[in-house]
Scaffold this motif. Structure first.
Motif, PDB file in Angstrom:
ATOM      1  N   TYR A 179       2.303   1.665  -3.447  1.00  0.00           N
ATOM      2  CA  TYR A 179       1.245   2.110  -4.372  1.00  0.00           C
ATOM      3  C   TYR A 179       1.033   3.614  -4.201  1.00  0.00           C
ATOM      4  O   TYR A 179       0.976   4.366  -5.168  1.00  0.00           O
ATOM      5  N   ILE A 207       1.568  11.055  -7.251  1.00  0.00           N
ATOM      6  CA  ILE A 207       2.236  11.938  -8.219  1.00  0.00           C
ATOM      7  C   ILE A 207       1.251  12.337  -9.320  1.00  0.00           C
ATOM      8  O   ILE A 207       0.843  11.529 -10.133  1.00  0.00           O
ATOM      9  N   GLY A 208       0.865  13.601  -9.295  1.00  0.00           N
ATOM     10  CA  GLY A 208      -0.085  14.112 -10.289  1.00  0.00           C
ATOM     11  C   GLY A 208      -1.520  13.806  -9.927  1.00  0.00           C
ATOM     12  O   GLY A 208      -2.374  13.709 -10.804  1.00  0.00           O
ATOM     13  N   ARG A 209      -1.797  13.627  -8.625  1.00  0.00           N
ATOM     14  CA  ARG A 209      -3.184  13.374  -8.216  1.00  0.00           C
ATOM     15  C   ARG A 209      -4.010  14.629  -8.394  1.00  0.00           C
ATOM     16  O   ARG A 209      -3.573  15.704  -8.070  1.00  0.00           O
ATOM     17  N   PHE A 227       3.571   6.248  -5.765  1.00  0.00           N
ATOM     18  CA  PHE A 227       3.376   6.642  -7.160  1.00  0.00           C
ATOM     19  C   PHE A 227       1.988   7.233  -7.390  1.00  0.00           C
ATOM     20  O   PHE A 227       1.811   8.135  -8.204  1.00  0.00           O
ATOM     21  N   ARG A 228       1.017   6.745  -6.612  1.00  0.00           N
ATOM     22  CA  ARG A 228      -0.365   7.190  -6.772  1.00  0.00           C
ATOM     23  C   ARG A 228      -0.505   8.685  -6.573  1.00  0.00           C
ATOM     24  O   ARG A 228      -1.300   9.350  -7.223  1.00  0.00           O
ATOM     25  N   ASP A 246       0.828  -1.210   0.000  1.00  0.00           N
ATOM     26  CA  ASP A 246       0.000   0.000   0.000  1.00  0.00           C
ATOM     27  C   ASP A 246       0.858   1.253   0.000  1.00  0.00           C
ATOM     28  O   ASP A 246       0.542   2.243  -0.655  1.00  0.00           O
TER      29      ASP A 246
END
Lengths: 257, 284
Positions: free
Chosen positions: A249, A255-257, A252-253, A246
């Motif tokens: 995840y 980045i750019g959310r 990277f999740r 988690d």
């Protein structure tokens, strides 16, 4: 502020230590294990097992070679699909034997040629990214020179990414960027500035977790990396498999959310 | 002896030459990029933008693709209103973005949503080639990631149409990171036992090929689509030799074992339905 392009030149400098030197100074008994069991043995990627203090770890490294003969043999650190498939074989073994993984990244990019395309360079990188980001053991990547686009990302999709002070990591080479944007390769400096590719830029963008100063003598630097690796891996080992995955995840999740 | 010039082509229109097609106003027709046949736009459109002579597949806009893929009135767009920004303050990116928006009439290089394919509910993403050559920026990656997360939550299959020049240079390392972000989401969706079919269209290249385009359980391509990691021009410049004919085209990739099927546009929906029904148990 140092110009980004100076960093590019430093990152590519021929006297810069390559992955082999880092491995020799950080680990003990590195035992290289060859081949992807499918096509061949890509010399641009070295992989094997070694001791990090008292922890057995899998080590995967893109090696550029330290003299001309070596560099030719290593294809200047540009891996073919079989290189990434060799890395994946070692990811799987690391998971089977519950060994953490340490990757060293130093590449101008994945190799660009007929054979590489025929053997599925894009597919190999995609699969390597997927394997790495879902690996059930801790995995840390260290960019020691050039982090060239997808060819670097294929070995830098783990829990943490660290960089040397004078290393770079970019979606495209400044030369490639300059020729697309200005049709003029002499504009590499502007391109390098625009791309935000220095270790400091990437730290500020929260893409990498640590930047190591290169002012220390090389042996001391390796000692410092070794200590940080041991600390980080010891903390990772405390996490459950789900927590580990988690956390990765989310890295990277976000980045750019 | 025959007189010289007896069989010569007529020199002007008044002689009743064969070039009378030249009179057709250009806005009504388009020359086929493959066989040079002049095609009437109306007929071309009716033929799903495929040349009726040689079968060349022209590009479709994302909306046209949705129109011919989704059952009538079933497409519901998701994640509307997330717009790309010039995060890195990159040279002339703002300008490029606004002309991309003008060009494509879309907010980003991908459209996501849900729809039905012959009554089977699916999640759908369609990339838009006219938006900066379908390049993947952070918003592109974000929307695709959200779609796979949504599909996992709802246990829905994902159908994805790819067309892309790769990761978007103007968002630097942040677009590169979208390759890992999307791959991680595809993997979670896959681990949940869900189907992902990727459909590659001309051209699918770079960072998109090296991530979600190649990660489908089943990978379909349209005929003759260029599918590669490094583009042919870059390779030619690097190795300084001409590439063999058909290199990196769909027909080449299927020979090498990297895609499952090549399906022409008019049969795509039937194939998607057939493949979907194997995984959902829906009977014809």
């Amino acid at each position: 502020m140092t110009e980004a392009y100076e960093k590019v030149q430093l990152a590519r400098h021929k006297d810069r230590p390559t992955a082999k030197s880092y491995i020799d100074n950080i680990f003990k008994d590195f035992t290289e294990l060859h081949g992807d069991r499918r096509f061949g043995d890509d010399k641009a990627i070295m992989a094997g097992i070694a001791w990090l203090d008292k922890i057995a770890v899998t080590v995967i490294a893109i090696e550029k070679g330290s003299d001309l003969q070596q560099r030719v043999m290593r294809n200047f650190g540009s891996a073919n699909p079989e290189g990434y498939r060799k890395a994946m074989r070692h990811f799987e073994q690391a998971q089977k034997f519950k060994r953490p993984v340490v990757c060293f990244v130093d590449t101008p990019g994945a190799f660009c040629g007929i054979g590489a395309e025929e053997r599925g360079q894009g597919q190999a990188i995609a699969e390597s990214i997927t394997k790495m980001v879902s690996l059930k053991v801790p995995v840390i990547s260290i960019i020691i020179g050039e982090g060239g686009s997808g060819g670097a990302l294929a070995l830098a999709s783990g829990d943490e990414v660290w960089m040397m002070e004078n290393s770079i990591y970019s979606v495209i080479t400044p030369e490639g960027c300059a020729s697309i944007l200005w049709k003029d390769t002499s504009k590499v400096k502007e391109a390098a500035n625009n791309l935000k590719l220095t270790a400091q830029d990437l730290y500020n963008l929260q893409v990498v977790e640590k930047v190591f100063s290169e002012k220390l003598p090389f042996e001391k630097l390796c000692q410092e990396i070794k200590e940080q690796l041991i600390n980080t891996l010891k903390n990772s080992i405390l996490l459950t498999e789900k927590e580990l995955l988690d956390k990765r995840y989310e890295k990277f999740r976000k980045i750019g959310r | 002896m025959l007189k010289k010039g007896l069989f010569k082509k007529p020199q002007n229109i008044l002689e009743g030459g064969t070039n009378s097609r030249a009179e057709i106003p250009e806005e009504l027709c388009r020359k086929c990029a493959e066989c040079n046949k002049m095609l009437f736009l109306g007929e071309l459109k009716e033929n799903l933008n495929v040349c009726d002579q040689c079968g060349y597949h022209f590009a479709l806009s994302a909306r046209e693709r949705i129109f011919i893929t989704a059952d009538k009135n079933t497409f519901k767009e998701l994640f509307v209103g997330i717009k790309p920004k010039n995060i890195l303050d990159f040279f002339e990116y703002d300008k490029k973005l606004s002309s991309a928006v003008q060009n494509s009439k879309e907010e980003e290089s991908v459209i996501c949503g849900t729809c039905k394919i012959n009554k089977i509910p699916v999640c759908l993403f369609v990339m838009e080639g006219r938006f900066m050559m379908g390049s993947m920026g952070t918003v592109t990656g974000e929307k695709i990631t959200r779609l796979f997360e949504y599909a996992l939550e709802k246990s829905l299959p994902v159908i994805g149409f790819c067309v892309s020049g790769g990761a978007r240079m103007q968002e630097g390392i942040l677009s590169l990171m979208q390759m890992t972000k999307t791959s991680a989401a595809v993997k979670r969706h896959s681990d949940g036992g869900n189907l992902y079919i990727s459909v590659l269209t001309n051209p699918t290249t770079g960072g998109v090929t090296a991530s979600f385009a190649m990660e489908g359980d089943i990978i379909i391509s349209e005929p003759k689509a260029l599918i590669c990691f490094a583009g042919p021009r870059v390779i030619e410049q690097t190795i300084k030799q001409q590439l063999p004919k058909g290199f990196q085209k769909a027909e080449f990739l299927i020979e090498k074992g990297f895609i499952d099927l090549i399906v022409e546009r008019s049969k795509l929906k039937d194939y998607l339905f057939k493949l979907l029904s194997f995984h959902t148990g829906a009977k014809k």
